[in-house]
Write an enzyme that holds these catalytic residues in place. Structure first.
Site, PDB file in Angstrom:
ATOM      1  CD  GLU A  99      -2.888  -1.014   2.210  1.00 27.32           C
ATOM      2  OE1 GLU A  99      -2.671  -0.223   3.416  1.00 27.32           O
ATOM      3  OE2 GLU A  99      -3.936  -1.673   2.326  1.00 27.32           O
ATOM      4  CG  HIS A 104       6.334  -0.501   4.584  1.00 24.01           C
ATOM      5  ND1 HIS A 104       6.259   0.099   3.331  1.00 24.01           N
ATOM      6  CD2 HIS A 104       5.469  -1.310   4.972  1.00 24.01           C
ATOM      7  CE1 HIS A 104       5.293  -0.363   3.038  1.00 24.01           C
ATOM      8  NE2 HIS A 104       4.566  -1.337   3.807  1.00 24.01           N
TER       9      HIS A 104
HETATM   10  P1  AMP Z   1       1.770  -2.443   3.322  1.00 21.29           P
HETATM   11  O1  AMP Z   1       0.538  -3.225   2.927  1.00 21.29           O
HETATM   12  O2  AMP Z   1       2.799  -3.686   3.468  1.00 21.29           O
HETATM   13  O3  AMP Z   1       2.324  -1.257   2.151  1.00 21.29           O
HETATM   14  O4  AMP Z   1       1.696  -2.041   4.546  1.00 21.29           O
HETATM   15  C1  AMP Z   1       1.226  -0.700   4.888  1.00 21.29           C
HETATM   16  C2  AMP Z   1       1.238  -0.436   6.222  1.00 21.29           C
HETATM   17  O5  AMP Z   1       1.335   0.826   6.560  1.00 21.29           O
HETATM   18  C3  AMP Z   1      -0.186  -0.814   6.963  1.00 21.29           C
HETATM   19  O6  AMP Z   1      -0.204  -1.958   8.005  1.00 21.29           O
HETATM   20  C4  AMP Z   1      -1.109   0.461   7.475  1.00 21.29           C
HETATM   21  O7  AMP Z   1      -1.630   0.290   8.567  1.00 21.29           O
HETATM   22  C5  AMP Z   1       0.399   1.008   7.943  1.00 21.29           C
HETATM   23  N1  AMP Z   1       0.311   2.645   7.927  1.00 21.29           N
HETATM   24  C6  AMP Z   1      -0.318   3.372   6.938  1.00 21.29           C
HETATM   25  N2  AMP Z   1      -0.232   5.012   7.245  1.00 21.29           N
HETATM   26  C7  AMP Z   1       0.509   4.917   8.433  1.00 21.29           C
HETATM   27  C8  AMP Z   1       0.778   5.936   9.217  1.00 21.29           C
HETATM   28  N3  AMP Z   1       0.560   7.185   9.099  1.00 21.29           N
HETATM   29  N4  AMP Z   1       1.520   5.578  10.348  1.00 21.29           N
HETATM   30  C9  AMP Z   1       1.819   4.274  10.735  1.00 21.29           C
HETATM   31  N5  AMP Z   1       1.475   3.260   9.879  1.00 21.29           N
HETATM   32  C10 AMP Z   1       0.786   3.410   8.696  1.00 21.29           C
END
Ligand code: AMP
Length: 121
Positions: A99, A104
């Site tokens: 996402e 990360h």
């Molecule tokens: P991914 O699907 O691996 O890209 O994971 C993105 C992650 O980022 C998800 O687990 C979200 O809950 C997390 N996320 C999105 N925005 C934020 C934010 N502002 N602070 C902390 N985590 C976030």
């Protein structure tokens, strides 16, 4: 895929958006996931502009790669997960449903995480 300077983690790195920080050094920043999927769910990100593991593994310097991996281990230890165990995960691209387009590494722990199985197909 070109790096988007306005992705949410780039904005966190610039201090434009707050985060619940757990660790920071020259190469990495770690903070709690806003929607935790385990009792402990922390994200560790490199400070450099990398879209995903695909990008990072090609373009990052050895020092950046070592810095990120060392940070993941250190954060997990500082969270008290070294004994009980933890899972790390990094999504890249559409099939993984990544996402946020800044690399990360998820750290999950603090509970029995179950087996990592998903039927093919
Ligand atoms: P991914 O699907 O691996 O890209 O994971 C993105 C992650 O980022 C998800 O687990 C979200 O809950 C997390 N996320 C999105 N925005 C934020 C934010 N502002 N602070 C902390 N985590 C976030």
């Amino acid at each position: 895929m070109a790096y988007d300077d306005n992705n949410i983690f780039a904005r966190i790195l610039r201090g434009e958006i707050p985060c619940k920080k757990v660790y920071e050094d020259d190469h990495a920043l770690a903070f709690h996931d806003v929607k935790p999927q385990a009792r402990t769910h922390v994200l560790v990100i490199p400070k450099g502009a990398y879209v995903s593991m695909e990008d990072f593994s090609q373009r990052a310097s050895d020092a950046e790669i070592a810095g990120l991996i060392r940070a993941v281990g250190k954060v997990a230890r500082e969270l008290g997960l070294a004994e009980s165990g933890y899972r790390i995960l990094a999504n890249h691209g559409p099939d993984s449903r990544q996402e946020v387009p800044h690399l990360h590494i998820h750290i999950f722990g603090g509970q029995d995480l179950g087996r990592l199985i998903s039927p093919a197909g």
